[in-house]
Design a protein around this motif. Sequence first.
Motif, PDB file in Angstrom:
ATOM      1  N   GLU A   5     -67.344  27.683  28.317  1.00 30.83           N
ATOM      2  CA  GLU A   5     -67.858  27.672  26.950  1.00 30.83           C
ATOM      3  C   GLU A   5     -69.223  28.354  26.877  1.00 30.83           C
ATOM      4  N   ALA A   6     -70.015  28.215  27.921  1.00 28.01           N
ATOM      5  CA  ALA A   6     -71.357  28.812  27.939  1.00 28.01           C
ATOM      6  C   ALA A   6     -71.307  30.327  27.797  1.00 28.01           C
ATOM      7  N   VAL A   7     -70.183  30.936  28.195  1.00 25.99           N
ATOM      8  CA  VAL A   7     -70.040  32.388  28.056  1.00 25.99           C
ATOM      9  C   VAL A   7     -69.069  32.761  26.936  1.00 25.99           C
ATOM     10  N   ILE A  48     -63.481  24.584  19.028  1.00 26.81           N
ATOM     11  CA  ILE A  48     -64.619  23.909  18.393  1.00 26.81           C
ATOM     12  C   ILE A  48     -64.867  24.523  17.020  1.00 26.81           C
ATOM     13  N   GLY A  49     -64.871  25.854  16.964  1.00 27.00           N
ATOM     14  CA  GLY A  49     -65.085  26.544  15.690  1.00 27.00           C
ATOM     15  C   GLY A  49     -64.027  26.195  14.657  1.00 27.00           C
ATOM     16  N   THR A  50     -62.781  26.133  15.081  1.00 33.90           N
ATOM     17  CA  THR A  50     -61.700  25.774  14.166  1.00 33.90           C
ATOM     18  C   THR A  50     -61.876  24.350  13.649  1.00 33.90           C
ATOM     19  N   ALA A  51     -62.230  23.426  14.545  1.00 36.41           N
ATOM     20  CA  ALA A  51     -62.458  22.042  14.118  1.00 36.41           C
ATOM     21  C   ALA A  51     -63.571  21.986  13.071  1.00 36.41           C
ATOM     22  N   LEU A  52     -64.664  22.667  13.331  1.00 34.55           N
ATOM     23  CA  LEU A  52     -65.779  22.649  12.388  1.00 34.55           C
ATOM     24  C   LEU A  52     -65.388  23.280  11.053  1.00 34.55           C
ATOM     25  N   GLU A  53     -64.614  24.363  11.088  1.00 27.76           N
ATOM     26  CA  GLU A  53     -64.142  24.993   9.846  1.00 27.76           C
ATOM     27  C   GLU A  53     -63.289  24.031   9.031  1.00 27.76           C
ATOM     28  N   ARG A  54     -62.560  23.155   9.712  1.00 30.90           N
ATOM     29  CA  ARG A  54     -61.686  22.181   9.040  1.00 30.90           C
ATOM     30  C   ARG A  54     -62.404  20.871   8.747  1.00 30.90           C
ATOM     31  N   ASP A  55     -63.706  20.860   8.949  1.00 22.44           N
ATOM     32  CA  ASP A  55     -64.541  19.699   8.692  1.00 22.44           C
ATOM     33  C   ASP A  55     -64.188  18.509   9.582  1.00 22.44           C
ATOM     34  N   ILE A  56     -63.725  18.797  10.797  1.00 21.72           N
ATOM     35  CA  ILE A  56     -63.460  17.767  11.799  1.00 21.72           C
ATOM     36  C   ILE A  56     -64.718  17.639  12.647  1.00 21.72           C
ATOM     37  N   PRO A  57     -65.317  16.444  12.709  1.00 20.12           N
ATOM     38  CA  PRO A  57     -66.497  16.274  13.562  1.00 20.12           C
ATOM     39  C   PRO A  57     -66.167  16.594  15.025  1.00 20.12           C
ATOM     40  N   VAL A  58     -67.143  17.154  15.720  1.00 19.25           N
ATOM     41  CA  VAL A  58     -66.983  17.567  17.116  1.00 19.25           C
ATOM     42  C   VAL A  58     -68.014  16.837  17.971  1.00 19.25           C
ATOM     43  N   LEU A  59     -67.527  16.249  19.063  1.00 21.04           N
ATOM     44  CA  LEU A  59     -68.378  15.556  20.026  1.00 21.04           C
ATOM     45  C   LEU A  59     -68.169  16.196  21.389  1.00 21.04           C
ATOM     46  N   VAL A  60     -69.249  16.645  22.017  1.00 20.89           N
ATOM     47  CA  VAL A  60     -69.136  17.277  23.328  1.00 20.89           C
ATOM     48  C   VAL A  60     -70.027  16.592  24.354  1.00 20.89           C
ATOM     49  N   GLY A  61     -69.518  16.540  25.575  1.00 16.91           N
ATOM     50  CA  GLY A  61     -70.335  16.142  26.706  1.00 16.91           C
ATOM     51  C   GLY A  61     -71.160  17.341  27.122  1.00 16.91           C
ATOM     52  N   LEU A  62     -72.370  17.097  27.548  1.00 16.38           N
ATOM     53  CA  LEU A  62     -73.283  18.196  27.845  1.00 16.38           C
ATOM     54  C   LEU A  62     -74.117  17.865  29.068  1.00 16.38           C
ATOM     55  N   SER A  63     -74.238  18.849  29.957  1.00 15.08           N
ATOM     56  CA  SER A  63     -75.131  18.700  31.106  1.00 15.08           C
ATOM     57  C   SER A  63     -76.364  19.571  30.864  1.00 15.08           C
ATOM     58  N   GLU A  64     -77.412  19.267  31.579  1.00 15.02           N
ATOM     59  CA  GLU A  64     -78.643  20.057  31.449  1.00 15.02           C
ATOM     60  C   GLU A  64     -78.395  21.529  31.783  1.00 15.02           C
ATOM     61  N   ALA A  65     -77.462  21.795  32.706  1.00 14.75           N
ATOM     62  CA  ALA A  65     -77.191  23.170  33.129  1.00 14.75           C
ATOM     63  C   ALA A  65     -76.707  24.051  31.976  1.00 14.75           C
ATOM     64  N   ASN A  66     -76.023  23.464  30.998  1.00 10.95           N
ATOM     65  CA  ASN A  66     -75.467  24.255  29.894  1.00 10.95           C
ATOM     66  C   ASN A  66     -76.114  23.948  28.542  1.00 10.95           C
ATOM     67  N   LYS A  67     -77.209  23.219  28.564  1.00  7.92           N
ATOM     68  CA  LYS A  67     -77.866  22.824  27.316  1.00  7.92           C
ATOM     69  C   LYS A  67     -78.333  24.033  26.509  1.00  7.92           C
ATOM     70  N   ALA A  68     -78.961  25.002  27.135  1.00 13.16           N
ATOM     71  CA  ALA A  68     -79.458  26.175  26.406  1.00 13.16           C
ATOM     72  C   ALA A  68     -78.299  26.950  25.777  1.00 13.16           C
ATOM     73  N   ALA A  69     -77.204  27.098  26.507  1.00  6.68           N
ATOM     74  CA  ALA A  69     -76.032  27.808  25.969  1.00  6.68           C
ATOM     75  C   ALA A  69     -75.434  27.036  24.798  1.00  6.68           C
ATOM     76  N   PHE A  70     -75.377  25.710  24.905  1.00  9.57           N
ATOM     77  CA  PHE A  70     -74.849  24.905  23.812  1.00  9.57           C
ATOM     78  C   PHE A  70     -75.754  24.992  22.590  1.00  9.57           C
ATOM     79  N   ASP A  71     -77.059  24.932  22.801  1.00  8.65           N
ATOM     80  CA  ASP A  71     -77.992  25.043  21.676  1.00  8.65           C
ATOM     81  C   ASP A  71     -77.825  26.381  20.960  1.00  8.65           C
TER      82      ASP A  71
END
Length: 168
Positions: free
Chosen positions: A109-111, A119-142
């Motif tokens: 996902e980071a790339v 995730i994009g499709t869920a958000l477009e359909r107004d479905i809330p999205v919950l993701v697990g996140l590690s510090e290693a990929n925090k900047a990419a997720f942000d």
Amino acid sequence: MKIASVTSPNRGGTDQLLSDVAGRLHEQGVPLAGIVKDVGYASGFENGCDMKVRVLPCGPVIKITQELGAGSDACRLDPGAIAQAVATVEQGAFHDADLFILNKFGPEEAVGRGFCAAIGTALERDIPVLVGLSEANKAAFDAFSGGLATALAPQPDAILAWFREAGR
């Protein structure tokens, strides 16, 4: 945008937390989509880099890592298996879900691959999205979330409160 992340300071804590929350919501009859780690699967590697995920709400279980042989320190993620998991989610209960859970916003996902489109499709359909996140990929997720994601405390009650509010 209804997207949130959770990070546990404990090794394996995020996986256990998301699996537990998914189980509680499923028991309450909440339609779910996405994946959680199969926390009952014991990794064959000391670093835990051998993983199976369960497609929500009720399976199948897919191994998303590959065997690379003894002594290999390369990434064991299997892009083909991840693509299979994405396709299974998108073809399953995804369209009727009240919540989309991704066990980890990881290297794929980071790339921009992996579950990014889902995730994009869920958000477009107004479905809330919950993701697990590690510090290693925090900047990419942000960057992916445009800094609009809510960071949740690694506690079931905090996640469930966010979900109740996001589902309105």
